[in-house]
Design a protein around this motif. Structure first.
Motif, PDB file in Angstrom:
ATOM      1  N   LEU A 487     -18.910 -19.977  19.353  1.00  9.00           N
ATOM      2  CA  LEU A 487     -19.565 -19.208  18.288  1.00  9.00           C
ATOM      3  C   LEU A 487     -20.682 -20.061  17.696  1.00  9.00           C
ATOM      4  CD1 LEU A 487     -16.512 -17.726  16.332  1.00  9.00           C
ATOM      5  CD2 LEU A 487     -18.206 -16.429  17.626  1.00  9.00           C
ATOM      6  N   PRO A 488     -21.762 -19.450  17.198  1.00  5.16           N
ATOM      7  CA  PRO A 488     -22.809 -20.249  16.558  1.00  5.16           C
ATOM      8  C   PRO A 488     -22.251 -20.880  15.285  1.00  5.16           C
ATOM      9  CG  PRO A 488     -23.200 -17.883  16.265  1.00  5.16           C
ATOM     10  CD  PRO A 488     -22.074 -18.017  17.215  1.00  5.16           C
ATOM     11  N   ASP A 489     -22.457 -22.194  15.096  1.00  7.43           N
ATOM     12  CA  ASP A 489     -21.813 -22.833  13.951  1.00  7.43           C
ATOM     13  C   ASP A 489     -22.538 -22.562  12.635  1.00  7.43           C
ATOM     14  OD1 ASP A 489     -23.919 -24.350  14.560  1.00  7.43           O
ATOM     15  OD2 ASP A 489     -22.797 -26.184  15.023  1.00  7.43           O
ATOM     16  N   THR A 490     -23.598 -21.745  12.692  1.00 11.27           N
ATOM     17  CA  THR A 490     -24.263 -21.380  11.437  1.00 11.27           C
ATOM     18  C   THR A 490     -23.417 -20.405  10.621  1.00 11.27           C
ATOM     19  OG1 THR A 490     -25.359 -19.704  12.736  1.00 11.27           O
ATOM     20  CG2 THR A 490     -26.628 -21.673  12.221  1.00 11.27           C
ATOM     21  N   ILE A 491     -22.476 -19.702  11.258  1.00 12.82           N
ATOM     22  CA  ILE A 491     -21.735 -18.684  10.499  1.00 12.82           C
ATOM     23  C   ILE A 491     -20.516 -19.251   9.798  1.00 12.82           C
ATOM     24  CG2 ILE A 491     -22.594 -16.686  11.783  1.00 12.82           C
ATOM     25  CD1 ILE A 491     -20.019 -16.711  13.409  1.00 12.82           C
ATOM     26  N   GLY A 492     -20.133 -20.455  10.061  1.00 10.23           N
ATOM     27  CA  GLY A 492     -19.000 -21.009   9.316  1.00 10.23           C
ATOM     28  C   GLY A 492     -18.284 -22.111  10.069  1.00 10.23           C
ATOM     29  N   PHE A 576      -4.229 -18.621   4.117  1.00 14.98           N
ATOM     30  CA  PHE A 576      -4.622 -19.951   3.647  1.00 14.98           C
ATOM     31  C   PHE A 576      -5.166 -20.804   4.786  1.00 14.98           C
ATOM     32  CE2 PHE A 576      -2.348 -18.584  -0.005  1.00 14.98           C
ATOM     33  CZ  PHE A 576      -2.909 -19.284  -1.062  1.00 14.98           C
ATOM     34  N   TYR A 577      -6.447 -20.639   5.063  1.00 13.83           N
ATOM     35  CA  TYR A 577      -7.147 -21.520   5.991  1.00 13.83           C
ATOM     36  C   TYR A 577      -8.624 -21.386   5.675  1.00 13.83           C
ATOM     37  CZ  TYR A 577      -7.804 -17.170   8.623  1.00 13.83           C
ATOM     38  OH  TYR A 577      -8.112 -15.896   8.993  1.00 13.83           O
ATOM     39  N   GLN A 578      -9.441 -22.247   6.237  1.00 17.18           N
ATOM     40  CA  GLN A 578     -10.846 -22.227   5.851  1.00 17.18           C
ATOM     41  C   GLN A 578     -11.802 -21.864   6.970  1.00 17.18           C
ATOM     42  OE1 GLN A 578     -10.767 -26.145   4.244  1.00 17.18           O
ATOM     43  NE2 GLN A 578     -10.664 -25.408   2.130  1.00 17.18           N
ATOM     44  N   SER A 579     -11.279 -21.923   8.195  1.00 22.17           N
ATOM     45  CA  SER A 579     -12.198 -21.740   9.320  1.00 22.17           C
ATOM     46  C   SER A 579     -12.336 -20.260   9.663  1.00 22.17           C
ATOM     47  CB  SER A 579     -11.639 -22.472  10.532  1.00 22.17           C
ATOM     48  OG  SER A 579     -10.441 -21.858  10.912  1.00 22.17           O
ATOM     49  N   LEU A 580     -13.094 -20.016  10.737  1.00 20.10           N
ATOM     50  CA  LEU A 580     -13.183 -18.666  11.283  1.00 20.10           C
ATOM     51  C   LEU A 580     -12.203 -18.588  12.434  1.00 20.10           C
ATOM     52  CD1 LEU A 580     -17.063 -18.376  11.482  1.00 20.10           C
ATOM     53  CD2 LEU A 580     -15.555 -17.292   9.803  1.00 20.10           C
ATOM     54  N   THR A 632     -11.354  -9.041  -3.427  1.00 18.43           N
ATOM     55  CA  THR A 632     -11.837  -7.809  -2.824  1.00 18.43           C
ATOM     56  C   THR A 632     -12.139  -8.085  -1.355  1.00 18.43           C
ATOM     57  OG1 THR A 632     -12.812  -7.190  -4.906  1.00 18.43           O
ATOM     58  CG2 THR A 632     -13.635  -6.039  -2.974  1.00 18.43           C
ATOM     59  N   PRO A 633     -11.652  -7.236  -0.459  1.00 18.70           N
ATOM     60  CA  PRO A 633     -11.918  -7.475   0.962  1.00 18.70           C
ATOM     61  C   PRO A 633     -13.413  -7.353   1.278  1.00 18.70           C
ATOM     62  CG  PRO A 633     -10.746  -5.405   0.640  1.00 18.70           C
ATOM     63  CD  PRO A 633     -10.782  -6.084  -0.674  1.00 18.70           C
ATOM     64  N   THR A 634     -13.861  -8.160   2.202  1.00 23.85           N
ATOM     65  CA  THR A 634     -15.273  -8.112   2.593  1.00 23.85           C
ATOM     66  C   THR A 634     -15.390  -7.889   4.089  1.00 23.85           C
ATOM     67  OG1 THR A 634     -15.386 -10.467   3.051  1.00 23.85           O
ATOM     68  CG2 THR A 634     -15.919  -9.794   0.821  1.00 23.85           C
ATOM     69  N   ARG A 635     -16.546  -7.367   4.457  1.00 23.97           N
ATOM     70  CA  ARG A 635     -16.810  -7.108   5.860  1.00 23.97           C
ATOM     71  C   ARG A 635     -18.281  -7.441   6.057  1.00 23.97           C
ATOM     72  NH1 ARG A 635     -14.436  -1.537   8.117  1.00 23.97           N
ATOM     73  NH2 ARG A 635     -16.340  -0.529   7.446  1.00 23.97           N
ATOM     74  N   GLN A 636     -18.538  -8.326   7.004  1.00 19.58           N
ATOM     75  CA  GLN A 636     -19.918  -8.733   7.208  1.00 19.58           C
ATOM     76  C   GLN A 636     -20.256  -8.612   8.673  1.00 19.58           C
ATOM     77  OE1 GLN A 636     -20.575 -12.678   5.857  1.00 19.58           O
ATOM     78  NE2 GLN A 636     -22.795 -12.543   6.144  1.00 19.58           N
ATOM     79  N   PHE A 637     -21.344  -7.922   8.982  1.00 22.55           N
ATOM     80  CA  PHE A 637     -21.715  -7.698  10.372  1.00 22.55           C
ATOM     81  C   PHE A 637     -22.680  -8.780  10.825  1.00 22.55           C
ATOM     82  CE2 PHE A 637     -19.794  -3.607  11.283  1.00 22.55           C
ATOM     83  CZ  PHE A 637     -19.348  -3.269  10.007  1.00 22.55           C
ATOM     84  N   VAL A 638     -22.227  -9.597  11.790  1.00 24.04           N
ATOM     85  CA  VAL A 638     -23.034 -10.692  12.300  1.00 24.04           C
ATOM     86  C   VAL A 638     -23.134 -10.493  13.804  1.00 24.04           C
ATOM     87  CG1 VAL A 638     -23.169 -13.182  12.570  1.00 24.04           C
ATOM     88  CG2 VAL A 638     -22.138 -12.215  10.506  1.00 24.04           C
ATOM     89  N   GLY A 639     -24.296 -10.131  14.278  1.00 28.21           N
ATOM     90  CA  GLY A 639     -24.451  -9.860  15.709  1.00 28.21           C
ATOM     91  C   GLY A 639     -23.527  -8.739  16.123  1.00 28.21           C
ATOM     92  N   ASP A 640     -22.780  -8.980  17.215  1.00 33.01           N
ATOM     93  CA  ASP A 640     -21.836  -7.966  17.671  1.00 33.01           C
ATOM     94  C   ASP A 640     -20.508  -8.052  16.932  1.00 33.01           C
ATOM     95  OD1 ASP A 640     -23.613  -7.047  19.476  1.00 33.01           O
ATOM     96  OD2 ASP A 640     -22.796  -8.173  21.189  1.00 33.01           O
TER      97      ASP A 640
END
Lengths: 829, 257
Positions: A487-492, A576-580, A632-640
């Motif tokens: 994955l591109p590391d710019t997203i997290g 409880f974790y921080q990564s993707l 609040t749940p979030t949804r973010q569209f990044v590429g596909d």
């Protein structure tokens, strides 16, 4: 010749002169001693009878000595005084040496009852007085009652499945059959429950303790694409103090036999969190599994039981499952976004191969003051899943999902005087080193989890109040190690290694009051909670969650209930974790640490009305729930991909839920009509690409059923179901289902016709219709049962439906099992 | 004012019917256990006999209710047992025990000559009272059967629409039997209605360590008072009971008229 008749009256009293009610007066003939007539004394001890001249009276009553009264005359009323006598019950006298009796156990010697034509132990049992054996299923009744336990050499390995043994264990190998009366399997409950159960114990002959006993059944058929088969085999070997049972099952007819090994319900199961990696294969939840599952399954089990002494025994079970499953379908998903909808349309091709090894060691100690059961089980499964998608986004996904679970359940009941105290301790360790590859992306994730729930329960009663107390510790530790590659590391953040743990000490008192027409129950649960994420300092607090419910028995027909609760939901350890973490193609999850809890307040009310005479039964319940979530749940569209997470922003949601069940009897054809309805309305929030969206969703579900029985066992059932789902931003979807079943019994045949008609709205105003029909004919005889079934007569091989939730709607068209012909036979040797 | 209150009180009492709590009636002298079969279903009953009162009820119903209402631990056991009836349906000994009268509790009071029936079928709580029924028996002294080691004679009667064939023993001089049967010069140990509609057979008799004759109302339920004719109209249409509550074979009731 006319015999002179006279009327005799009299009173029967005990020696204090108190009248005796219900004493029996028999008029008996002097010459033959036979009873001519009889009567009873009334509440005042008085009787009056017509008596012939040459007869006498016999007066009897339980607890009194029998009296004979001769020389009857009409002139003055009789005064009969009865002498007390202890009630002596005649012992069942047993003749001959075929039977030995000792205490509550009776032993029957098999060889003396057996006939040379008898083959199985069931054949012989049927001859022994007091026994009845059902040849079809092998069930045994003693003194007219099904036996509660079937032991072989004092061991209960088969549980309820003993019927196979009754019909297949050769009688020549059996030495004797013992019947144990008043048998309470859990001895510590002897004083609390009243039992008259009888159990049977089979004693084998010394020389015959190493035979294998076997039975088989199977079937075959065809479908358009392939042959169909199913088979089951069973074997049993008995030695004193050690028994072994083997079974083997295989089928490709849409039955998931791996599920048979897990018990459906248990009151003491710890919940374990779900997997992070989850493919989304084509599924068809609306239809029965036998219509949608394309499988080839094997299951082999080994079961042994060893006894150490009178009160303790050990059971070892091993199960191996091999399961292969495929699915095909197409799914179109629409995401409703503030800046225009996004549509993904993919064809899916799915294959899953599972191997599972399950083993269980169970120890039981059953003494008069304590019952102890400990079961330790290991469940190891390896699942490989392939999902290929073609369309908007073509991807090849492959998942390795091993899972290793070890569980221990301990259960103790102890008796202290006339009080029971029970103790439970459930512990489990789970390890899941899993991986997912999507084309060139790779996600590895390893989870370990340890959890325990240990508690004790006791209770006491004081007049109309009763108090019970449950207190214990619930704790868990979750460890997680993850690594995403590609994955591109710019997203997290791509890798993580952290853990979350909590300990909860709780006291759950339950106070109940049962008055004349009001029942009240209060459960003020109090707990101390400590939570800690490995990357911060942790958090502790006291929580109080009361629940009150009141039931008012207004009239015998009407019952009202009202209740309210306030609760704090425990934190979801798996966030409880921080990564993707890559879940599948499409979804990436990002954890969020934070100790704020969801708070929920609920009010509920209900009405139950039963008017049996009018054959009307109604239950209505309504609840209103207010919940506040700090995130609040979030949804973010990044590429596909779509990244799902949550932000710390308070969101409130409220919902209504109403449920109605009503039924009314009809005079026509012995009919009954049922109505069920459900309404849900909820408000929720979600943040999409940084924009907050409020949305409301509604569900209405209603079903009406009709059930007629024109004649004997002939049945006709019809049902119509309607569901309506709507969600802001998307179109509302209506679905209809009608089902009809007719059962026609023509002894020894039974014909069963079924039809299901679905009308599903796919796009607004545009419906798809599906008609699925089955015919089944079965024949039953003494040793052989045959069933011929023709499933999905019209060969409908796809099914479409729409699901909407969380600002998403998806339309699926999946392949289902087409027309199939299957003949199955069950033969008893 | 007082009068209105009184009226109100009477009215409430009448509307609410009986809501008596579990209480002891009198000591028992004898207890008989009968098993019953109705098609595939079996059940078991207790006839508990005192000096002037007796009761007849389903053993399994009694067991479940007593477990459910005794304490939380015992109710957990009852709950698990109930779950097991679904789980292992092929094990008949664990199946739900039912019969057409499995949810009825009968009490007879010889001093008033009344029989009271409480029915808690399908969450409908009904009760009625009638005179203790008297059957006209035809006794045939030439047939003899031994049940539980006791010599029994046959008697037949037509009672409320069904032909009953019973076997009674003079060795126990009590004119009672299973359900509403009785009035013979001895205890009925076996009874069959219409050949195979329902069968009762005594499987044990105890005279020691007995529980007293007791009125049971574990759940403190209120019962709706009606008469037998009304009750019968409802029971003879068992299919009108909601499906979820239905635990009976869809059969007519034990009484047809």
């Amino acid at each position: 010749m006319a015999v002179a008749q006279m009327r005799i009256t009299g009173t029967v009293t005990d020696k204090n002169g108190d009248p005796l009610t219900g004493a029996i007066i028999q008029v008996r003939s002097n010459s033959t001693n036979k009873m001519i007539r009889f009567g009873k004394t009334d509440a005042k001890g008085v009787f009056s009878l017509e008596v012939a001249a040459d007869s006498y009276l016999e007066v009897s009553m339980l607890g009194f000595k029998k009296q004979r009264i001769n020389n009857l005359s009409e002139n003055k009323p009789l005064r009969i005084v009865m002498q007390e006598e202890a009630v002596a019950l005649k012992e069942v006298t047993v003749k001959a040496s075929k039977v030995r009796e000792r205490g509550d156990t009776i032993t029957y010697n098999v060889s003396t009852f057996a006939d040379q034509n008898d083959r199985s132990i069931g054949d012989v049992l049927a001859r022994i007085p007091g026994f009845e054996v059902n040849k079809q299923n092998g069930q045994i009744k003693y003194e007219g009652k099904p036996i509660s336990k079937f032991y072989i050499e004092g061991l209960d390995m088969l549980g309820g499945k003993y019927g196979v043994t009754t019909n297949s264990l050769p009688q020549v190998d059996v030495g004797s059959v013992q019947v144990m009366r008043n048998h309470q399997p859990i001895r510590v409950l002897e004083d609390f429950t009243y039992t008259d159960e009888a159990a049977v114990n089979i004693r084998m002959k010394e020389g015959a303790k190493s035979h294998w006993v076997t039975s088989f059944n199977g079937g075959a058929g065809i479908s358009r694409h392939t042959g169909l088969w199913k088979f089951e085999g069973f074997g049993l070997r008995i030695k004193s103090n050690l028994q072994t049972m083997l079974t083997y099952k295989i089928n490709n007819t849409g039955q998931d036999i791996s599920k048979e090994t897990t018990s459906l319900f248990s009151l003491d199961d710890l919940e374990s969190s779900s997997d992070y990696i989850q493919l989304s294969p084509p599924t068809t939840p609306n239809l029965a599994e036998s219509r949608t599952l394309f499988n080839r399954s094997h299951a082999a089990t080994l079961n042994t039981l060893k006894r150490f002494n009178e009160s303790s025994q050990m059971n070892v079970q091993m199960i191996y499952n091999n399961h292969r499953q495929t699915a095909e379908g197409e799914r179109q998903t629409i995401y409703y976004l503030p800046d225009g909808n996004r549509i993904i349309d993919n064809r899916k091709d799915y294959l899953q191969k599972d191997n599972e090894l399950y083993s269980l060691v169970k120890y039981e100690k059953n003494s008069a003051s304590q019952y102890l059961k400990n079961s330790l089980s290991g469940d190891f499964s390896w699942s490989h899943q392939w999902l290929n998608e073609f369309g908007t986004n073509s991807h090849h996904q492959f998942v390795r999902k091993p899972e290793y679970d070890i569980k221990d359940n301990l259960y103790i009941i102890r008796k202290y005087g006339n009080r029971l105290i029970s103790f439970y301790s459930n512990n489990c360790i789970v390890s899941r080193p899993q991986s997912l590859s999507i084309d060139s992306l790779y996600q590895h994730i390893s989870q370990q989890q340890y959890s325990t729930n240990t508690y004790a329960m006791a209770g006491t009663k004081l007049g109309k109040f009763s108090l019970s107390l449950k207190a214990g510790v619930n704790a868990a530790l979750h460890r997680l190690e993850s690594d995403a590659i590609g994955l591109p590391d710019t997203i997290g953040q791509m890798a993580d290694n952290s853990s979350f743990s909590f300990a909860r000490i709780y006291v759950e008192p339950r106070l109940t009051y049962k008055g004349h027409s009001i029942h009240l129950e209060l459960t003020p649960t109090t707990e101390y909670l400590y939570e800690k994420y490995s990357k911060d300092d942790g958090h502790h607090q006291m929580l109080f969650a009361p629940d009150l419910s009141i039931r008012w028995y207004t009239t015998p027909r009407l019952r009202l209930s009202l209740g309210g609760s306030s609760s704090v939901e425990s934190l979801d350890a798996s966030r409880f974790y921080q990564s993707l973490i890559l879940q599948n193609f499409q979804y990436i999850n990002r954890g969020y640490a934070g100790y704020l809890h969801n708070h929920t307040q609920a009010i509920r009310g209900g009405i139950t009305y039963n008017d049996a005479l009018k054959a009307l039964h109604t239950i209505l319940s309504v609840s209103r729930t207010f919940s506040t979530s700090p995130y609040t749940p979030t949804r973010q569209f990044v590429g596909d991909y779509i990244i799902r997470s949550a932000v710390e922003q308070k969101s409130k949601s409220r919902s209504w839920q109403a449920n109605l069940i009503t039924s009314k009897g009809l005079n026509l054809w012995n009919g009954v009509v049922n109505l069920r309805a459900l309404y849900m309305n909820s408000d929720a929030m979600m943040m999409q690409n940084g924009v907050m969206t409020d949305y409301n969703s509604q569900i209405i579900n209603a079903r009406m059923g009709l059930d007629f029985s024109f004649w004997k066992d002939m049945h006709l059932r019809y049902g119509i179901t309607f569901s309506h789902k709507s969600m802001d931003y998307s179109q509302a979807i209506d679905n209809w289902k009608q089902d009809l079943s007719i059962i026609i019994p023509i002894n020894p045949f039974t014909i069963d016709l079924r039809g299901e008609y679905y009308r599903n709205e796919i796009t607004s105003g545009n419906y798809k219709d599906f008609f699925l029909a089955d015919i089944k004919a079965s024949y039953k005889s003494k040793r052989l049962d045959l069933t011929l079934s023709l499933n999905n007569l019209l060969n409908r091989d796809t099914y479409s439906y729409v699901i909407t939730s969380d600002l998403t709607s998806s339309t699926s068209t999946n392949r289902i099992r087409g027309r199939e012909l299957l003949l199955t036979a069950y033969y008893m040797l | 004012m007082k009068r209105t209150n009184m009226l109100l009180f009477t009215l409430t009492a009448w509307v609410c019917g009986f809501a008596q709590e579990t209480h002891v009636i009198e000591p028992a002298i004898l207890e008989v256990r009968y098993d019953s079969w109705q098609e595939e279903h079996d059940d078991s009953y207790i006839l508990r006999i005192g000096k002037t009162a007796n009761q007849f009820f389903s053993y399994y119903r009694y067991r479940t209710d007593s477990l459910m209402f005794t304490s939380e631990e015992t109710s957990k056991i009852a709950l698990q047992e109930f779950i097991d009836t679904n789980d292992r349906s092929e094990d008949r000994s664990k199946r739900l025990k039912v019969s057409t009268i499995g949810r009825e509790w009968l009490y007879q009071d010889l001093t008033t000559d009344k029989l009271t029936l409480y029915s808690d079928y399908a969450s409908a709580y009904n009760t009625y009272e009638e005179d203790i029924p008297r059957q006209e028996w035809e006794i045939s002294t030439d047939s003899v059967m031994t049940i539980l080691g006791m010599e029994c004679h046959k008697a037949t009667t037509m009672f409320r629409g069904r032909l009953w064939e019973v076997w009674f023993t003079e060795e126990l001089p009590i004119s009672l039997g299973p359900w509403k049967l009785g009035g013979l010069p001895g205890l009925i140990l076996k009874a069959t209605a219409d050949k195979d509609f329902i069968k009762f057979t005594a499987i044990s008799i105890k005279s020691e360590h007995l529980n007293p004759v007791t009125y049971y109302n574990w759940g403190n339920e209120k019962y709706y008072q009606m008469d037998r004719a009304k009750f019968l109209r409802y029971k003879n249409r068992p299919r009108t009971i909601p499906y979820a509550d239905k635990v009976l074979p869809a059969k007519p009731y034990i009484e047809l008229e």
